[in-house]
Structure formats: structure tokens, C-alpha cells
Design a protein around this motif. Structure first.
Motif, mmCIF file in Angstrom:
data_model
loop_
_atom_site.group_PDB
_atom_site.id
_atom_site.type_symbol
_atom_site.label_atom_id
_atom_site.label_comp_id
_atom_site.label_asym_id
_atom_site.label_seq_id
_atom_site.Cartn_x
_atom_site.Cartn_y
_atom_site.Cartn_z
ATOM 1 N N GLU A 135 -2.000 -2.679 -5.120
ATOM 2 C CA GLU A 135 -0.715 -3.578 -4.910
ATOM 3 C C GLU A 135 0.459 -2.528 -5.293
ATOM 4 O OE1 GLU A 135 -0.721 -7.584 -5.331
ATOM 5 O OE2 GLU A 135 -2.272 -8.056 -3.959
ATOM 6 N N TYR A 136 1.714 -2.859 -4.536
ATOM 7 C CA TYR A 136 2.875 -2.160 -5.083
ATOM 8 C C TYR A 136 4.077 -3.081 -4.765
ATOM 9 C CZ TYR A 136 3.620 -0.822 -0.061
ATOM 10 O OH TYR A 136 3.598 -0.958 1.197
ATOM 11 N N GLU A 137 5.187 -2.797 -5.448
ATOM 12 C CA GLU A 137 6.300 -3.722 -5.268
ATOM 13 C C GLU A 137 7.256 -3.076 -4.140
ATOM 14 O OE1 GLU A 137 7.445 -6.388 -6.680
ATOM 15 O OE2 GLU A 137 5.764 -6.393 -8.385
ATOM 16 N N PRO A 138 7.602 -4.005 -3.294
ATOM 17 C CA PRO A 138 8.165 -3.818 -2.013
ATOM 18 C C PRO A 138 9.611 -3.001 -2.417
ATOM 19 C CG PRO A 138 8.436 -5.860 -2.456
ATOM 20 C CD PRO A 138 7.627 -5.632 -3.192
ATOM 21 N N LEU A 139 10.056 -2.161 -1.611
ATOM 22 C CA LEU A 139 11.298 -1.567 -1.763
ATOM 23 C C LEU A 139 12.509 -2.212 -1.743
ATOM 24 C CD1 LEU A 139 11.164 1.969 0.075
ATOM 25 C CD2 LEU A 139 10.644 1.675 -2.122
ATOM 26 N N PHE A 140 12.557 -3.353 -0.835
ATOM 27 C CA PHE A 140 13.648 -4.373 -0.857
ATOM 28 C C PHE A 140 13.067 -5.473 -0.768
ATOM 29 C CE2 PHE A 140 14.197 -0.364 2.075
ATOM 30 C CZ PHE A 140 15.468 0.161 1.550
ATOM 31 N N PRO A 141 14.040 -6.411 -1.275
ATOM 32 C CA PRO A 141 13.903 -7.899 -1.439
ATOM 33 C C PRO A 141 14.074 -8.700 -0.170
ATOM 34 C CG PRO A 141 16.098 -7.520 -2.109
ATOM 35 C CD PRO A 141 15.383 -6.388 -1.754
ATOM 36 N N PHE A 142 14.339 -8.206 0.909
ATOM 37 C CA PHE A 142 14.818 -9.045 2.112
ATOM 38 C C PHE A 142 13.666 -10.060 2.639
ATOM 39 C CE2 PHE A 142 16.420 -4.657 2.843
ATOM 40 C CZ PHE A 142 17.584 -4.772 2.140
ATOM 41 N N GLY A 184 8.160 -12.531 -0.409
ATOM 42 C CA GLY A 184 7.855 -14.042 -0.521
ATOM 43 C C GLY A 184 8.065 -14.943 0.476
ATOM 44 N N LYS A 185 8.504 -14.195 1.750
ATOM 45 C CA LYS A 185 8.552 -14.909 3.026
ATOM 46 C C LYS A 185 7.672 -14.404 4.115
ATOM 47 C CE LYS A 185 13.584 -14.991 1.873
ATOM 48 N NZ LYS A 185 14.902 -14.514 2.260
ATOM 49 N N LEU A 186 6.562 -13.624 3.679
ATOM 50 C CA LEU A 186 5.707 -13.321 4.817
ATOM 51 C C LEU A 186 4.709 -14.241 4.826
ATOM 52 C CD1 LEU A 186 5.891 -9.623 3.931
ATOM 53 C CD2 LEU A 186 7.115 -10.860 5.841
ATOM 54 N N GLU A 187 3.754 -14.408 5.882
ATOM 55 C CA GLU A 187 2.759 -15.366 6.043
ATOM 56 C C GLU A 187 1.404 -14.548 5.859
ATOM 57 O OE1 GLU A 187 2.822 -17.612 9.594
ATOM 58 O OE2 GLU A 187 4.984 -18.189 9.318
ATOM 59 N N LYS A 188 1.497 -13.387 5.668
ATOM 60 C CA LYS A 188 0.290 -12.572 5.594
ATOM 61 C C LYS A 188 0.460 -11.676 4.323
ATOM 62 C CE LYS A 188 -1.025 -12.241 10.266
ATOM 63 N NZ LYS A 188 -1.772 -11.168 11.542
ATOM 64 N N LYS A 189 -0.851 -11.304 3.808
ATOM 65 C CA LYS A 189 -0.697 -10.218 2.465
ATOM 66 C C LYS A 189 0.009 -8.959 2.942
ATOM 67 C CE LYS A 189 -3.265 -8.243 -1.017
ATOM 68 N NZ LYS A 189 -4.729 -7.815 -1.491
ATOM 69 N N ALA A 190 0.784 -8.282 1.968
ATOM 70 C CA ALA A 190 1.507 -7.028 2.470
ATOM 71 C C ALA A 190 1.626 -6.136 1.050
ATOM 72 C CB ALA A 190 2.870 -7.272 3.112
ATOM 73 N N TYR A 191 2.038 -5.166 1.353
ATOM 74 C CA TYR A 191 2.540 -4.288 0.166
ATOM 75 C C TYR A 191 1.302 -3.741 -0.731
ATOM 76 C CZ TYR A 191 6.804 -6.549 1.548
ATOM 77 O OH TYR A 191 7.848 -7.302 2.085
ATOM 78 N N TYR A 192 0.352 -3.129 -0.013
ATOM 79 C CA TYR A 192 -0.687 -2.812 -0.752
ATOM 80 C C TYR A 192 -1.318 -1.356 0.239
ATOM 81 C CZ TYR A 192 -3.583 -5.263 2.935
ATOM 82 O OH TYR A 192 -4.106 -5.669 4.223
ATOM 83 N N ILE A 193 -2.271 -0.730 -0.512
ATOM 84 C CA ILE A 193 -2.826 0.539 -0.175
ATOM 85 C C ILE A 193 -3.864 0.562 0.899
ATOM 86 C CG2 ILE A 193 -3.979 2.929 -0.750
ATOM 87 C CD1 ILE A 193 -1.963 2.499 -3.400
ATOM 88 N N VAL A 194 -3.714 1.234 2.083
ATOM 89 C CA VAL A 194 -5.045 1.150 3.176
ATOM 90 C C VAL A 194 -5.032 2.659 3.300
ATOM 91 C CG1 VAL A 194 -3.737 -0.904 4.064
ATOM 92 C CG2 VAL A 194 -3.192 1.211 4.926
#
Length: 179
Positions: free
Chosen positions: A99-106, A109-119
Motif C-alpha cells: 500500500e501507498y499513501e494517496p497523493l491527494f486527500p480529496f 476514507g470516502k471510497l467503498e472499495k480498497k485502493a492505493y496499492y500495487i498491482v
């Protein structure tokens, strides 16, 4: 012919290399390259090539040591004449899921699915860039396919008229191409 009659012309777009902070690894960043910087607020993942060899390099940045992860054979092209020390050779498969930190805070914490990771994605190459592709599933066929494969959120941060949505605070209401 249709495009030409409508005023088709070649334009030069910006490309950028972005530092994505890796979670749990102090001062360590995955370097991703994009020719569509306006899609970065919709970033949901970073794609690495499963057959690409990666490296972690140490560089001095503003008086402190930072560590960058990128394709081994692109280090010189990306870092130019900057001094660096290669620290670790990395396998893309071993980085998958980190996992990594998102570039922007927009949208954090508001997403319904997992994000911000390496694929992993077969279309990632080392012909140019960093060997790491930023993935915004709402923009581009490859990105959408990876979004479906990894069940990523598909975030549309741009209005139909090409302007950033109100959540994208610094650029809200501005055309994505800056004109």
C-alpha cells in the motif's frame, strides 16, 4: 477525415514523474510516470510489470536520504546525472499488494472499495517512464481492465464538461488541460 475537418491538430502534453509514498517504509517512494497528470486525483493503484526488474535506490533530496522504487533499466534515464546508490533488487510479485499513501486527500476514507496499492499488469513496459504506471480506472481502457481485475474503485473526478469536480479543491471548476 472527420477529425481533420473538425480542426484536428497535434498538441504537446505534459508528462510527470510522481513520488507515491510507500506505507510502512520511511522515506520510500514508488516513482510513477504519467502523460495524463490531470488523472492523478483519480489514482487508485500503481501497476508494475510482472516481468520487469525493479530496484530501490537511495538518493539525497533536500539534505536527507530518500529511497525510490523504479525499473532497474530506467534509473539512469529517470535520475539523469543525480548521484544514487542501488540498494535492493526487487521482484514485482513481491511488491504486489503493498500500500501507498494517496497523493491527494480529496477521496481518502470516502471510497467503498480498497485502493492505493500495487498491482501487476502485462502492459507495463520499460520503453519510457519509470516502469510504473499510475492507474485511474475511470480513464483509459487498460486502467479500466485493471480496475475490474483488482476490484478497484472507479472514481470520476471530472465533470462531463472536462472541469474538475468540487471535491478536487485546488482545481475545482477548472478545465483539466488548464485552458
Amino acid at each position: 477525415n472527420f477529425e481533420v475537418s473538425q480542426g484536428y491538430k497535434d498538441v504537446t502534453d505534459l508528462s510527470v514523474i510522481v513520488k507515491f509514498p510507500l506505507k510502512g517504509e520511511k522515506d520510500t517512494y514508488v516513482l510513477a510516470w504519467t502523460t495524463t497528470p490531470w488523472t492523478l486525483p483519480g489514482n487508485m493503484a500503481l501497476a508494475l510489470g510482472p516481468k520487469v526488474k525493479y530496484v530501490r535506490v537511495e538518493v539525497e533530496q533536500d539534505g536527507k536520504k530518500e529511497y525510490y522504487i523504479l525499473a532497474e533499466n530506467l534509473v539512469d534515464a529517470v535520475l539523469g546525472d543525480r548521484d544514487y546508490v542501488a540498494k535492493d533488487l526487487l521482484n514485482a510479485k513481491d511488491l504486489e499488494g503493498k500500500e501507498y499513501e494517496p497523493l491527494f486527500p480529496f477521496y481518502k476514507g470516502k471510497l467503498e472499495k480498497k485502493a492505493y496499492y500495487i498491482v501487476l499488469a502485462d502492459f507495463v513496459s520499460t520503453e519510457d517512464g519509470t516502469g510504473v504506471v499510475h492507474i485511474a480506472p475511470a480513464f483509459g481502457e487498460d486502467d479500466l481492465q485493471i480496475g475490474h481485475k483488482y476490484d478497484l474503485p472507479i472514481l470520476q473526478h471530472v465533470e462531463l464538461n472536462g472541469e474538475f469536480k468540487k471535491e478536487v479543491k485546488p482545481w475545482a471548476g477548472k478545465f483539466v488541460k488548464g485552458q
